[in-house]
Write a protein that holds these residues in place. Structure first.
Motif, PDB file in Angstrom:
ATOM      1  N   PHE A 299       0.838  -1.250  -0.018  1.00  0.00           N
ATOM      2  CA  PHE A 299       0.147  -0.118  -0.258  1.00  0.00           C
ATOM      3  C   PHE A 299       0.962   1.322  -0.095  1.00  0.00           C
ATOM      4  CE2 PHE A 299      -3.373  -2.738   1.663  1.00  0.00           C
ATOM      5  CZ  PHE A 299      -4.470  -2.220   0.571  1.00  0.00           C
ATOM      6  N   GLN A 300       2.167   1.076  -0.086  1.00  0.00           N
ATOM      7  CA  GLN A 300       3.181   2.382  -0.273  1.00  0.00           C
ATOM      8  C   GLN A 300       2.391   3.322  -1.194  1.00  0.00           C
ATOM      9  OE1 GLN A 300       6.847   1.761  -2.340  1.00  0.00           O
ATOM     10  NE2 GLN A 300       6.171  -0.433  -1.917  1.00  0.00           N
ATOM     11  N   ARG A 301       2.419   4.738  -0.657  1.00  0.00           N
ATOM     12  CA  ARG A 301       2.013   5.874  -1.400  1.00  0.00           C
ATOM     13  C   ARG A 301       0.481   5.718  -2.148  1.00  0.00           C
ATOM     14  NH1 ARG A 301       5.888   7.425  -6.271  1.00  0.00           N
ATOM     15  NH2 ARG A 301       4.198   8.666  -6.895  1.00  0.00           N
ATOM     16  N   ARG A 302      -0.210   4.778  -1.021  1.00  0.00           N
ATOM     17  CA  ARG A 302      -1.668   4.542  -1.492  1.00  0.00           C
ATOM     18  C   ARG A 302      -2.357   4.673  -0.003  1.00  0.00           C
ATOM     19  NH1 ARG A 302       1.039   0.808  -4.410  1.00  0.00           N
ATOM     20  NH2 ARG A 302       0.698   1.044  -6.740  1.00  0.00           N
ATOM     21  N   LEU A 303      -2.186   4.003   0.924  1.00  0.00           N
ATOM     22  CA  LEU A 303      -2.800   4.224   2.179  1.00  0.00           C
ATOM     23  C   LEU A 303      -1.571   4.023   3.379  1.00  0.00           C
ATOM     24  CD1 LEU A 303      -5.986   1.753   2.199  1.00  0.00           C
ATOM     25  CD2 LEU A 303      -5.947   4.294   2.132  1.00  0.00           C
ATOM     26  N   ASP A 304      -1.697   4.969   4.463  1.00  0.00           N
ATOM     27  CA  ASP A 304      -0.705   4.761   5.679  1.00  0.00           C
ATOM     28  C   ASP A 304      -1.182   3.603   6.202  1.00  0.00           C
ATOM     29  OD1 ASP A 304       0.661   6.872   4.784  1.00  0.00           O
ATOM     30  OD2 ASP A 304      -0.232   8.309   6.025  1.00  0.00           O
ATOM     31  N   ILE A 305      -0.358   2.559   6.627  1.00  0.00           N
ATOM     32  CA  ILE A 305      -0.577   1.545   7.621  1.00  0.00           C
ATOM     33  C   ILE A 305      -0.170   1.918   8.789  1.00  0.00           C
ATOM     34  CG2 ILE A 305      -0.246  -0.835   7.890  1.00  0.00           C
ATOM     35  CD1 ILE A 305      -1.437  -0.348   5.109  1.00  0.00           C
ATOM     36  N   ILE A 306      -1.060   1.953   9.823  1.00  0.00           N
ATOM     37  CA  ILE A 306      -0.787   2.640  11.234  1.00  0.00           C
ATOM     38  C   ILE A 306      -0.830   1.531  12.331  1.00  0.00           C
ATOM     39  CG2 ILE A 306      -1.707   4.249  12.912  1.00  0.00           C
ATOM     40  CD1 ILE A 306      -2.576   6.001  10.845  1.00  0.00           C
ATOM     41  N   ASN A 307       0.080   1.060  12.767  1.00  0.00           N
ATOM     42  CA  ASN A 307       0.099  -0.095  13.818  1.00  0.00           C
ATOM     43  C   ASN A 307      -0.294   0.459  15.251  1.00  0.00           C
ATOM     44  OD1 ASN A 307       0.687  -2.112  15.484  1.00  0.00           O
ATOM     45  ND2 ASN A 307       2.162  -2.850  14.049  1.00  0.00           N
ATOM     46  N   ARG A 308      -1.403  -0.126  15.666  1.00  0.00           N
ATOM     47  CA  ARG A 308      -1.820   0.529  17.236  1.00  0.00           C
ATOM     48  C   ARG A 308      -2.106  -0.816  17.682  1.00  0.00           C
ATOM     49  NH1 ARG A 308       0.294   4.436  15.772  1.00  0.00           N
ATOM     50  NH2 ARG A 308      -0.550   6.334  15.579  1.00  0.00           N
ATOM     51  N   GLY A 309      -0.880  -1.730  17.702  1.00  0.00           N
ATOM     52  CA  GLY A 309      -1.124  -2.886  18.530  1.00  0.00           C
ATOM     53  C   GLY A 309      -0.458  -2.572  19.896  1.00  0.00           C
ATOM     54  N   PHE A 310      -1.184  -3.226  20.891  1.00  0.00           N
ATOM     55  CA  PHE A 310      -0.776  -3.024  22.478  1.00  0.00           C
ATOM     56  C   PHE A 310      -0.484  -4.541  22.890  1.00  0.00           C
ATOM     57  CE2 PHE A 310      -2.946   0.649  20.865  1.00  0.00           C
ATOM     58  CZ  PHE A 310      -2.352   1.754  21.679  1.00  0.00           C
ATOM     59  N   SER A 311       0.808  -4.808  23.015  1.00  0.00           N
ATOM     60  CA  SER A 311       1.253  -6.165  23.809  1.00  0.00           C
ATOM     61  C   SER A 311       0.502  -6.180  25.201  1.00  0.00           C
ATOM     62  CB  SER A 311       2.588  -6.137  23.838  1.00  0.00           C
ATOM     63  OG  SER A 311       3.162  -7.510  24.329  1.00  0.00           O
ATOM     64  N   GLY A 312       0.143  -7.562  25.286  1.00  0.00           N
ATOM     65  CA  GLY A 312      -0.650  -8.012  26.578  1.00  0.00           C
ATOM     66  C   GLY A 312      -2.303  -7.496  26.849  1.00  0.00           C
ATOM     67  N   TYR A 313      -2.638  -6.404  25.953  1.00  0.00           N
ATOM     68  CA  TYR A 313      -3.910  -5.943  26.074  1.00  0.00           C
ATOM     69  C   TYR A 313      -4.931  -6.977  25.824  1.00  0.00           C
ATOM     70  CZ  TYR A 313      -2.119  -1.246  27.177  1.00  0.00           C
ATOM     71  OH  TYR A 313      -1.413  -0.083  27.694  1.00  0.00           O
ATOM     72  N   THR A 314      -6.268  -6.620  26.176  1.00  0.00           N
ATOM     73  CA  THR A 314      -7.301  -7.363  26.029  1.00  0.00           C
ATOM     74  C   THR A 314      -8.490  -6.510  25.392  1.00  0.00           C
ATOM     75  OG1 THR A 314      -8.439  -7.278  28.051  1.00  0.00           O
ATOM     76  CG2 THR A 314      -6.734  -9.017  28.031  1.00  0.00           C
TER      77      THR A 314
END
Length: 281
Positions: free
Chosen positions: A37-52
């Protein structure tokens, strides 16, 4: 005057399986998305280790732009459109009590519904009817290597593959229910898809295509083959249900370099802000 260039986003929301998904050493599924998706959509990582899913209820509203009557659901430069949103919780929720991560099954189901409704319910202050949700079920677990991991961490064994399977089945059922509402129903627009991670991965194992150790590096977190599965399933959804967003044919932002006026690039580069993306030549 230079206008603001808005790159819409593909927001990835989840636990450690999402947080670690940019790891190129394991062919992280988010890293693969960022590549196509480069130059098409920004891939935003909002992963939170250990969270539920319990913590997710409080986090997701902070990641979504507020909707007001004044804006009429129109994103501002500070908040470009979230075109796709993955919701990937359950691996930690299915931990056995008395683990602090344990979420009772009924509560987990209610949380998944609440997360989807934050985006697709018109009553939600973060209502975003154009955002396409991809709900991802927790993967299988491999008990033997995870027992070793628990021992190394000095903690008791806190997972059971049969329990995790029930949480995965619950996630799949919720996803199918919302997916069945595709289109407008009672004023509510639902664009929800679900990835049956458990079922797809176990089918590969039973067919002899791979083993659990190929899918999971420590019994819980994804190895290279497991990351490939998630990436491929996301792309299958995009290509078949949202073909306008298929990166193979989707236009890139900005003019192709051969189209630039070498003497006056300042004029051509305003295309990034003021005109549609241009095709690759």
């Amino acid at each position: 005057m230079v206008a603001y260039t808005s790159f819409d986003s593909f927001l990835l929301f989840g636990d450690s399986i999402t947080q670690f998904s940019f790891d190129v050493n394991d062919r992280g599924w988010a890293a693969q998305l960022a590549n196509v998706f480069q130059r098409r959509l920004d891939i935003i990582n909002r992963g939170f280790s250990g969270y539920t899913s319990e913590q997710a209820l409080h986090l997701l509203p902070q990641l979504l732009p507020l909707t007001t009557t004044a804006t009429s659901h129109t994103p501002t430069p500070a908040h470009p459109k979230i075109q796709f949103l993955t919701i990937f919780f359950g691996a930690n929720d299915s931990s056995l009590p008395p683990s602090m991560q344990h979420t009772p099954l009924a509560r987990y189901e209610a949380n998944l519904r609440a997360l989807i409704d934050m985006v697709h319910s018109p009553a939600s202050p973060t209502y975003s009817p154009f955002t396409r949700i991809i709900l991802i079920c927790p993967p299988p677990m491999n008990e033997a290597p995870w027992a070793v991991e628990c021992q190394l961490r000095g903690m008791p064994m806190n997972r059971d593959k049969d329990v995790t399977k029930v949480y995965a089945e619950t996630c799949l059922r919720v996803g199918k229910e919302y997916s069945g509402r595709r289109g407008s129903k009672g004023g509510e627009l639902c664009q929800v898809d679900v990835i049956d991670t458990w079922g797809i991965m176990m089918a590969k194992v039973e067919a002899g295509d791979c083993g659990l150790t190929d899918l999971l590096r420590d019994g819980v977190h994804l190895a290279g083959v497991g990351n490939d599965v998630i990436f491929e399933e996301i792309m299958k959804i995009v290509r078949t249900k949202y073909p306008a967003w298929d990166p193979a044919t989707m236009l890139m932002h900005g003019p192709w370099w051969r189209q630039l006026d070498i003497d006056h690039p300042e004029t051509d580069l305003l295309i990034c802000a003021n005109k549609p993306p241009t095709p690759i030549v």
